[in-house]
Design an enzyme around this catalytic site. Structure first.
Site, PDB file in Angstrom:
ATOM      1  N   ALA A   1      58.718  39.546  49.211  1.00  0.00           N
ATOM      2  CA  ALA A   1      57.476  38.793  49.089  1.00  0.00           C
ATOM      3  C   ALA A   1      56.983  38.422  50.474  1.00  0.00           C
ATOM      4  CB  ALA A   1      57.699  37.523  48.271  1.00  0.00           C
TER       5      ALA A   1
ATOM      6  N   GLU B   1      54.673  35.380  52.772  1.00  0.00           N
ATOM      7  CA  GLU B   1      54.226  33.986  52.748  1.00  0.00           C
ATOM      8  C   GLU B   1      52.816  33.762  53.273  1.00  0.00           C
ATOM      9  OE1 GLU B   1      56.696  35.212  54.842  1.00  0.00           O
ATOM     10  OE2 GLU B   1      56.548  34.290  56.819  1.00  0.00           O
TER      11      GLU B   1
ATOM     12  N   GLU C   1      59.206  31.504  49.898  1.00  0.00           N
ATOM     13  CA  GLU C   1      57.839  31.743  50.394  1.00  0.00           C
ATOM     14  C   GLU C   1      57.056  30.434  50.431  1.00  0.00           C
ATOM     15  OE1 GLU C   1      57.700  34.538  51.711  1.00  0.00           O
ATOM     16  OE2 GLU C   1      59.364  35.454  50.596  1.00  0.00           O
TER      17      GLU C   1
HETATM   18  N1  B3K Z   1      58.220  37.151  56.069  1.00  0.00           N
HETATM   19  C1  B3K Z   1      58.359  38.169  55.070  1.00  0.00           C
HETATM   20  C2  B3K Z   1      59.022  39.411  55.558  1.00  0.00           C
HETATM   21  C3  B3K Z   1      58.119  40.357  56.267  1.00  0.00           C
HETATM   22  C4  B3K Z   1      58.837  41.666  56.555  1.00  0.00           C
HETATM   23  C5  B3K Z   1      58.004  42.567  57.370  1.00  0.00           C
HETATM   24  N2  B3K Z   1      58.618  43.862  57.562  1.00  0.00           N
HETATM   25  C6  B3K Z   1      59.053  37.675  53.864  1.00  0.00           C
HETATM   26  C7  B3K Z   1      59.927  36.498  54.062  1.00  0.00           C
HETATM   27  O1  B3K Z   1      60.874  36.498  54.792  1.00  0.00           O
HETATM   28  O2  B3K Z   1      59.623  35.500  53.478  1.00  0.00           O
HETATM   29 ZN    ZN Z   2      61.007  34.423  54.998  1.00  0.00          ZN
END
Ligand code: B3K
Ligand code: ZN
Length: 881
Positions: free
Chosen positions: A268, A270, A304
């Site tokens: 997912a 955020e 998230e």
């Molecule tokens: N921040 C995103 C992950 C993004 C990955 C990009 N390759 C999901 C998370 O850690 O909440």
């Molecule tokens: Zn994260």
């Protein structure tokens, strides 16, 4: 795609941007095959211009530039230049407006980074560097701006138009089109931008924040699936409450939107007030989701949501700081689930996960610190080290400072840095300053890769009544880090007397306590405890207080004693795992020598004691009954022998099943549940335990018809997916006609349901039957399978590669050859997913010479291909070393 030898990005090269983008105004004319993007950027130069005007270099990939003007005037050709990944303005003025029009093709975007289409829904994924695939931009997290986004699309195809922030305007346009305008008042980096447009159903709930502001929570899914969003909605509301209560952090907008899509590179994302999810982490009902799926939804929805503060309001200065938001947010989601469910069971599961994914990473060619020093492709660094070890580092801080001290640190962190893009050092500084403590040595955890090994030796002096503990720590070299410094390791320990009671301990002037946290800071330290009876056992790393490997000479008797008596549930579980691991290692040796393995009766009796201890939580007993995985045992072997481990694990399971058969059968009958399915922790624990009993009983299914009937009836009569899957998981390992009957039945029932079919693919891929690889290849032709859908690839191929060591590591190298061919095919479609699956091939050093040669040859075959992505190139080249 790139030619070989791509550029290495280094942390030490960080420079603040030369230009700031203050405001972004975006207008999308959405079309599946052509979307035009008009962007108006308000820019300001941020460098000393008297020493020369620096060029403005905007990132951009696979964009078709249609028009560009500066302060309303079209830019002459000589004022800028373009290449494959940037647009450079040679001498921009001090403050100006830049208007850029580009066109992109969302339908052709199989990388699923940037703007793409999933089941006719337009959606975006911009972290880490996807925004540059939408428009030219300073696509780096320290450039934070406010955004206004206008979406225009066909009303019939896309009645729902969403972006970040608040909806400020909407209306009709000519030709059956309509529009919506969104404004996000919070400055954010481009990686948090999102848009969604499509025909979606919605589940909505209005809740009030602590300070009385109403917030509309909405979950959008494909039509017909809204009935499966109830659990995710409950989790979302509980997350909002929990963050207020435990962290004092409130939601900051009137709207929180969540959209579930079928095709997504990870779990997912955020994006500010518009989280986009892999639908696997939203959709659940008893018939289609297992208890593990419900728990996964709880984790990811909460994670998230928690990013809104730890990640969005306060973000990362650069991608080397990724763990600043990920480690902290994983810690927060772990705490949330611990508060919602059983804390000890959650801890055990988190440690299992850390050991399964992070420890091998830290011991292999891709080892890197929680704050890395360099990368080629940042998407390769969304790793277990950044996430799970990062969370362990935060957990150690929490342990050192206590809940109150930790929250004081959080408060200062938010006060200091709200609205900023900061570093891991800033976070630790807030923790140190708020508590008046020195965390300099502790900070080494961020910079040093590798799992520390802590050797503990205890010695009792009967005459003096004193007990000496000598502790040494070592960390093996990792790529790029030949020598290692000692770390500050908080090691929680206890001593048990002959009756299994904790012996109160004191250290220096401190108060007596059942559990002491030893502050290990040097390579070798000794601790003396005086005035004690002779301890019967020493309990080490209670609660898994540090992410280390503990080595201590412990006899089977001591382990059994800890299993029976330790006051720390984690150590009770751990002692059982250690005991089982030792037995499997012995069993592997016996198998190699062609001997019958013998099982220490103390292990059987200690397991029986746990099994029949009615004071223990059922979920805990289920965890205690789950033998360590083949991969876990493999990590403890000098040279991995997959067949020997498989045989030894099977033999140990059979020995337990034979010795405890009556207990398992009784448990199975007793735990039959006639109440309607509920996903709560207690009911899930009961199912887990009953299914663990079934798993042991299934050992007899091949030879004994009545056990076969039990298994197949468990499958048939299941009124929920947890039980159905439990039976099917056992059936797929059995070479019986019932196997195929059950698989066919499952396909008939759920053939139309993409998420459930993922389970069907995954189960067949982990079967230990000899023809599994052939079946996997055949299943790739199944109409429900597609290489363009990450969930399918992970279910069928990912499960085979990462969760079927016996067949993946087939001695003839067929598993490796399959993997390499697949990698090349997938790399052309979706490099991120291809690279993420590659790690097991990189573990070649752990195997015998024959397998080593075959694995290396496949890595070389991959690297010989001229047009490899940066993603796959980085993993494959580092794996070869
Ligand atoms: N921040 C995103 C992950 C993004 C990955 C990009 N390759 C999901 C998370 O850690 O909440
Ligand atoms: Zn994260």
């Amino acid at each position: 795609m790139t030619s070989q030898q791509p550029q290495v990005i280094r942390r030490e090269d960080y420079r603040p941007p030369d230009y700031r983008i203050e405001h972004v105004d975006l207008a999308f004319e959405l079309g599946a095959e052509e979307t035009t993007v008009r962007s108006r950027l308000t820019l300001r130069s941020d460098h000393e211009r008297s020493q020369g005007i620096r060029p403005l270099v905007l990132h951009g990939e696979e964009l078709d530039l249609r028009a560009i003007s500066l302060d309303g005037e079209p830019l002459p050709d000589g004022a800028y230049s373009l290449d494959a990944d940037s647009l450079t303005l040679h001498e921009p003025p001090e403050a100006f407006t830049l208007e850029i029009e580009t066109a992109i093709n969302p339908k052709a975007n199989t990388q699923l980074s940037g703007l793409y289409v999933s089941n006719d829904v337009f959606c975006t994924q911009c972290e880490a560097e996807g925004f540059r695939r939408i428009t030219y931009f300073l696509d780096r997290p320290d450039v934070m701006a406010t955004y206004r986004t206008t979406l225009r699309a066909e009303r019939a195809a896309c009645p729902v138009l969403l972006s970040n922030g608040n909806l400020v305007e909407e209306g009709d346009l000519e030709g059956g089109r309509h529009y919506a305008v969104w404004e996000d008042p919070f400055r954010k980096p481009s990686y948090l931008f999102a848009l969604v447009a499509g025909d979606l159903a919605c589940n909505e709930r209005v809740v009030e924040t602590r300070s009385g502001r109403p917030v509309r929570l909405r979950i959008f899914v494909e039509h017909g699936k809204e009935g499966r969003t109830g659990y995710a909605m409950d989790v979302l509301e509980r997350s909002l409450r929990w963050d207020e209560e435990r962290f004092g952090l409130e939601y900051d907008l009137d709207l929180f939107n969540v959209v579930a899509v079928s095709d997504f590179n990870m779990g997912a994302m955020e994006n500010k007030s518009l989280n986009v999810f892999n639908d696997k982490y939203i959709l659940a009902d008893p018939e289609t989701a297992t208890d593990a799926d419900y728990a996964g939804i709880e984790t990811v929805v909460a994670h998230e949501y928690f990013h809104n503060w730890t990640g969005n309001r306060i973000t990362c200065r650069d991608w080397f700081q990724l763990s600043l938001k990920e480690g902290l947010t994983v810690f927060r989601d772990q705490e949330f689930s611990s508060d919602m469910r059983s804390r000890p069971v959650k801890r055990i599961q988190d440690v299992r996960r850390l050991r399964a994914a992070q420890f091998p990473e830290d011991a292999g060619p891709l080892a890197h610190p929680v704050r890395p020093d360099s990368y080629i492709e940042i998407n390769n660094f969304y790793t277990a080290t950044i996430y799970e070890k990062g969370a362990e580092v935060i957990r150690m801080l929490h342990g050192l400072l206590g809940e109150a001290g930790f929250q004081k640190g959080m408060k200062l962190y938010v006060e200091r840095h709200d609205g900023q893009a900061v570093t891991c050092d800033d976070f630790v500084a807030a923790m140190a300053d708020a508590n008046g403590v020195d965390l300099e040595r502790f900070k080494r955890w961020y910079g040093q890769a590798g799992t520390p090994e802590v050797q503990v030796n205890g010695c009792y002096d009967a005459q003096r009544g004193s007990y000496d503990l000598t502790v040494t720590q070592t960390t093996r070299p990792t790529p790029g880090q030949e020598t290692k410094e000692p770390l500050h390791i908080p090691l929680a320990i206890g001593l048990l007397d002959g009756q299994g009671r904790d012996i109160p301990l004191t250290l220096g002037e401190g108060p007596a306590s059942d559990t002491l946290v030893l502050p290990l800071c040097e390579e070798r330290q000794s601790f003396r405890f005086e005035g004690l009876p002779k301890p019967a056992a020493v309990s080490l790393n209670r609660g898994f207080s540090a992410p280390i490997t503990v080595r201590a000479e412990q006899s089977g008797t001591e382990r059994a004693f800890l299993m029976a008596h330790d006051s720390d549930p984690f150590v009770r579980w751990e002692a059982g795992q250690d005991f089982a691991t030792a037995l499997m290692l012995e069993g592997s040796e016996a198998w190699r020598a062609g001997e019958e393995p013998s099982v220490d009766p103390a292990f059987i009796e200690a397991t029986r004691a746990i099994l029949t201890d009615s004071r223990l939580e059922q979920a805990f007993i289920a965890e205690a009954l789950a033998l360590p995985s083949e991969d876990y045992v493999a990590e403890r072997m000098e040279v991995v022998n997959v067949e020997a481990i498989h045989a030894a694990r099977g033999a140990l399971k059979r020995a337990l099943a034979e010795a405890l058969r009556a207990d398992f059968a009784q448990l199975y009958e007793r735990l039959h549940d006639s109440a309607p399915y509920s996903p709560d922790a207690e009911a899930a624990g009961r199912r887990a335990l009953r299914n663990a009993a079934l798993s042991y009983l299934s050992v007899f299914a091949e030879a004994e018809p009545q056990e076969r009937v039990r298994l197949i009836e468990h499958y048939r009569q299941a009124d929920n997916m947890t039980d159905r899957m439990a039976a099917l998981r056992l059936l797929v390992d059995l070479d019986l006609p019932e196997r195929q009957e059950a698989l066919d039945d499952f396909e008939n029932r759920f053939g139309d349901d993409a998420l459930v079919m993922d389970k069907w693919f995954a189960l067949q891929a982990v079967s230990d039957l000899p023809d599994t690889l052939e079946r996997v290849k055949a299943l790739m032709q199944h109409p429900a399978f597609s290489l363009e859908r990450p969930n399918k690839v992970r279910a069928l191929i990912g499960s085979f590669i990462a969760a079927n060591p016996l067949r993946y590591h087939a001695a003839d190298g067929s598993g490796y050859a399959f993997h390499a061919a697949l990698t090349l095919k997938l790399d052309a479609l979706n490099p991120q997913v291809a690279a993420r699956l590659l790690a097991p091939l990189g573990r070649w050093r752990r195997f015998d010479a024959g397998r080593q040669e075959k694995m290396k040859a496949e890595l070389q075959r991959i690297l010989a291909v001229p047009k490899l992505s940066r993603d796959v190139y980085e993993i494959a080249s580092k794996a070869l070393g």
